[in-house]
Design an enzyme around this catalytic site. Structure first.
Site, short mmCIF file in Angstrom:
data_model
loop_
_atom_site.label_atom_id
_atom_site.label_comp_id
_atom_site.label_asym_id
_atom_site.label_seq_id
_atom_site.Cartn_x
_atom_site.Cartn_y
_atom_site.Cartn_z
N LYS A 135 0.88 -1.18 0.00
CA LYS A 135 0.00 0.00 0.00
C LYS A 135 0.91 1.23 0.00
CE LYS A 135 -3.94 2.05 2.39
NZ LYS A 135 -3.34 3.39 2.55
N GLU A 189 -0.03 3.96 -8.77
CA GLU A 189 0.33 4.97 -7.78
C GLU A 189 1.55 5.76 -8.25
OE1 GLU A 189 -1.29 6.10 -3.95
OE2 GLU A 189 -1.88 4.58 -5.41
N LYS A 302 -5.54 -9.01 -2.62
CA LYS A 302 -6.45 -9.03 -3.76
C LYS A 302 -6.72 -10.46 -4.20
CE LYS A 302 -4.94 -4.63 -5.82
NZ LYS A 302 -4.38 -4.00 -7.03
N CYS A 436 -13.29 30.12 25.56
CA CYS A 436 -13.30 31.56 25.77
C CYS A 436 -14.40 32.11 24.88
CB CYS A 436 -11.96 32.19 25.39
SG CYS A 436 -11.97 33.99 25.53
#
EC number: 6.5.1.2
Length: 701
Positions: A135, A189, A302, A436
């Site tokens: 990955k 990728e 896969k 605040c």
């Protein structure tokens, strides 16, 4: 508060035959809920911003684990509080709603499911012949070849369309411009290996810029540059192709390798490829992680055979034949150099540790959230402490395990500020999250929120550094000041230094664009004006309901607490807060009115014989309408998710985020999605975005 977990296993080490699960829930908060409506809305805004930055910038607002954790917390809060989400974070198939582009993908570019460890083990057991790939922490692109020649490359974008980057990826290592002689697509990728990441950071530092936070952000930033500064530094690894859609995955990858492509699987060490089963391969890869020359944060399993893939099919967001495994977090020791404070949009005190910079799992960590005062005191973290910095499935980066045995004798327990560090007013300490309430302490966040496309006035270009620069110059103290800015004032706003040491200003051209956006914002509907005031309990949903109920800002300001409480979902407590904040914001509202900002129109009584609104039932009540999936490509495609919700309510309907027995109509761009299937089961009418647009136009609902 529960302490941070003490036992952590190194990456890839099996425990009892399985892998060590790591769960760093935020102490005292976990996955439960946010403390208020403002925190929830702020989290949604943060997630949407991170999603856009993920695909389009070199800024690391969140990494995958942080984004997944925040998304899970948003979903948990919505479920616990019965909130019907108006955002598209749960529907998107890209990284949380990132923007699209000018290239339509042949088939959607989907993400992978990242289930828990047990689910990954179950997947591996069901598919013992599943193959493994790294990955890679990069950027997904699709590349089209015709007659073997590269003709088009595009980023993933929103999964349906992406930006054309063809000319910017030519010559990338592992991505040939000519390969074979057929027509096909390759997806993979785009990434930086360690050597080229160092070269890219050297180029940035020579230009006076900070180094990229990590390799993935480096790819995004470099891809946005079109001047050739980073030529030759990208690498590409393919993970799918249509070259032979009947072929098994391994055969397809081997065919690509023979044509000159680098594949993700080819980057794996032989020890991983020789593993006997999927989980053994994950263990082997985990053991080799630090020896790889690229950043990877997990493994992908896969199903190999085309037949089994076809049988398993696809989900609306991810394929069912693949899963991603996330390795346990890597920890590195560092030192807390200081504990810093910041006041957010709603006045919340945020606390963070400034750390001695340390690289953790591929990115440099310099700051870590310390959550809240109670958590920090319970953990007894001090300035000067040696701590462990890590990344896990939580809001990250984080630190834990302060080493008391290494403390200097002069070390003192940390003391929270007694008053707001910005205005010296006392905090509201009625909840775990100190606040605040003075307006000046959260101007920056309020301006950014007011200008946002999703919830506010949609003033493009006015968020982030430009908004901060206007505030620093005292040109903007509240949202009304935006409408009194001059073009010359904007043009001269300083935004930092140029690469040569000069002063960088916004410039006349950009100033003119922003002035045009501000002018356009004057005609935004009343509900967005209400939301842009950043009052508590006036987010998108209640902003629309208040606008629909009262019609004008004048009528809203004149409303009593009881009248406000009668608006659906508000009730007495919220009504009291809204009533008080309307009083406090009266001067701001007056300035907006004077500037010509839309203040709504009185609700007119329906004329005799007038037709009912188009999205009402026969009894006159609003239809409950749910929209899911993408509306791109339909007449609704130019609208944001909020814009579609506004259209529904403008036509008399009620916008909803989830399908239930009370749903009257589902507008679905994704047949087969969970909402589609549930609507079918309940017998609810389902239409496409095209059909819905036509129905609204014709009035035949």
């Amino acid at each position: 508060m529960s302490p941070a977990p003490q036992n952590r296993q190194p990456s890839g080490v099996p425990v009892g035959g399985q892998f060590a699960a790591t769960n760093h829930a935020e102490p005292g908060i976990g996955l439960a809920t946010f403390g208020s409506e403002e925190e929830y809305q702020a989290a949604v805004t943060t997630a949407l911003s991170a999603a856009k930055a993920y695909e389009t910038t070199d800024v690391e607002e969140m990494n995958d684990a942080e984004f997944d954790r925040l998304l899970a917390k948003i979903a948990s809060h919505e479920a616990a509080n019965g909130i019907e989400p108006e955002h598209d974070l749960h529907d998107t198939i890209g990284h949380g709603g990132a923007g699209g582009g000018d290239v339509e993908h042949a088939t959607p570019m989907k993400s992978l499911e990242k289930p828990g460890e047990d689910a990954v083990i179950e997947f591996a057991a069901k598919h013992p012949k599943a193959v493994i790939e790294p990955k890679i922490d990069g950027l997904a692109i699709s590349v089209r070849y015709e007659n073997g020649k590269m003709v088009r490359a595009a980023r993933r974008g929103d999964g349906y369309t992406g930006e054309d980057v063809t000319d910017r990826v030519r010559g990338v290592d592992g991505l040939p411009e000519m390969a074979g002689d057929g027509d096909y697509e390759v997806r993979g990728e785009l990434y930086l290996n360690d050597e080229n990441k160092a070269k890219a950071n050297a180029i940035r530092q020579a230009a006076g810029k900070a180094p990229f936070a990590n390799a993935r952000n480096g790819v995004a930033g470099m891809l946005n540059k079109q001047d050739g500064s980073y030529a030759g530094l990208f690498s590409f690894a393919a993970y799918s192709t249509t070259i032979d859609e009947k072929a098994d995955h391994l055969d397809s990858m081997q065919q690509l390798e023979g044509m000159g492509f680098t594949t993700a699987r080819s980057l794996l060490p032989q020890s991983v490829l020789d593993a006997e089963d999927p989980m053994a391969a994950i263990a082997a890869l985990g053991a080799e992680r630090k020896g790889l020359n690229f950043l990877m944060d997990g493994a992908v399993l896969k199903v190999n055979t085309a037949a089994e893939r076809a049988e398993l099919g696809e989900g609306s967001r991810a394929p069912k034949w693949a899963v991603a495994y996330k390795y346990p977090a890597v920890e590195e020791p560092t030192v807390i150099e200081d504990i810093e404070y910041n006041i957010g949009k709603t006045g919340r005190l945020s606390i963070r540790a400034r750390l001695t910079p340390v690289e953790v799992d591929g990115s440099v960590v310099e700051y870590a959230s310390l959550h809240n005062v109670g958590h920090l005191q319970a953990a007894d973290m001090r300035i000067g402490d040696t701590v462990s910095a890590y990344k896990a499935n939580d809001i990250i980066p984080q630190v834990h395990l302060p080493r008391a045995d290494l403390r200097d004798e002069s070390s003192q327990p940390w003391q929270p500020p007694s008053v707001c560090p910005q205005c010296s007013e006392p905090f509201d300490k009625s909840t775990e999250l100190w606040r605040c309430h003075t307006p000046e302490c959260s101007v920056s966040g309020r301006i950014s929120y007011a200008a946002s496309r999703d919830a506010g006035l949609d003033i493009e270009g006015l968020g982030g550094s430009i908004g901060d620069a206007l505030i620093e110059k005292d040109l903007v103290k509240d949202v009304s000041d935006l409408f009194y800015l001059g073009e010359d004032q904007l043009a001269e706003v300083e935004l930092g230094e140029t690469s040569t040491g000069g002063t960088r200003t916004l410039g006349q051209k950009n100033a003119a664009k922003i002035m045009a956006e501000i002018e356009k914002a004057k005609s935004q509907p009343l509900n967005r004006v209400i939301t842009a005031l950043s009052m508590r309990f006036t987010g998108r949903t209640f902003g629309r309901r208040l606008a629909a109920e009262f019609g004008t800002m004048e009528a809203l300001q004149a409303a009593t607490v009881s009248q406000l409480a009668n608006v659906e979902g508000i009730g007495q407590k919220k009504a009291e807060v809204i009533h008080e904040q309307l009083k406090k914001n009266a001067p701001v509202i007056a300035k907006l009115r004077e500037a010509g900002v839309n203040m709504g129109a009185p609700k007119a009584a329906p004329a005799a014989g007038a037709k009912a609104p188009k999205l009402t039932k026969p009894d006159g009540k609003p239809m409950n309408v749910v929209v899911t999936g993408s509306v791109k490509g339909s007449p609704l495609g130019s609208l944001s998710r909020s814009g579609v919700q506004e259209l529904i309510e403008a036509k008399g309907g009620k916008a909803s985020g989830s399908v239930s027995k009370t749903t009257d109509l589902l507008v679905c761009g994704e047949p087969g999605s969970s909402k589609f299937l549930k609507a079918q089961e309940l017998g609810i009418r389902i239409v496409t975005p095209d059909e819905f647009a036509q129905m609204v136009e014709d009035g035949e609902v």
